[in-house]
Design an enzyme around this catalytic site. Structure first.
Site, PDB file in Angstrom:
ATOM      1  CE1 TYR A   1      38.055  57.394  36.402  1.00 51.59           C
ATOM      2  CE2 TYR A   1      37.223  59.126  36.925  1.00 51.59           C
ATOM      3  CZ  TYR A   1      37.007  58.219  36.987  1.00 51.59           C
ATOM      4  OH  TYR A   1      36.273  57.838  37.717  1.00 51.59           O
ATOM      5  CB  CYS A   2      37.414  56.424  29.384  1.00 48.92           C
ATOM      6  SG  CYS A   2      39.468  56.262  28.156  1.00 48.92           S
ATOM      7  NE  ARG A   3      39.220  48.352  29.528  1.00 50.29           N
ATOM      8  CZ  ARG A   3      39.961  47.720  29.129  1.00 50.29           C
ATOM      9  NH1 ARG A   3      40.534  48.641  28.036  1.00 50.29           N
ATOM     10  NH2 ARG A   3      40.757  46.814  29.669  1.00 50.29           N
TER      11      ARG A   3
END
Length: 128
Positions: free
Chosen positions: A89-91
């Site tokens: 995941y990221c932002r």
């Protein structure tokens, strides 16, 4: 002259087959499914690909931070088990998708990308 169309066809086939292999190993899933997957996995390989600053502002418990934009991304992810699922995941989901594609290129077999990233995770009141 007959060789040119055949060469074009071979190149096209190669590109398509490489893309399908990569996309088969990546699944972009919603928050609830992502949470269920990491909870049901024994010692999940949970990968936060945001910057260290973003990571310190909040992250999913037990996530390993390897900055997608950092110079050591490829080297650091090589330490993970390629045969075990990786949860990325990221932002917002854009960097993690790129990172997932790189992981697939590097030979990782099962990659779960969080749809909507950490923003979606927090908006759905999941545990940080």
């Amino acid at each position: 002259m007959k060789f040119k169309p055949l060469l074009t066809l071979v190149i096209l086939f190669t590109i398509i087959s490489c893309q399908s292999q990569t996309s088969e190993s990546i699944k972009t899933i919603e928050v609830k499914a992502f949470a269920k997957e990491i909870k049901s996995s024994k010692k999940p390989q949970l990968l936060d690909v945001r910057t260290p600053t973003e990571y310190t502002e909040g992250h999913i418990d037990n996530a390993l931070n390897i900055d997608w934009q950092g110079s050591h991304f490829e080297h650091e992810v090589q330490k993970l088990d390629k045969n075990k699922a990786v949860y990325v995941y990221c932002r917002s989901g854009k960097r993690s998708l790129k990172a997932s594609e790189k992981l697939a290129e590097l030979g990782f077999k099962k990659i779960y990308n969080l749809d909507g990233g950490f923003l979606q995770w927090t908006s759905e009141n999941q545990k940080k």
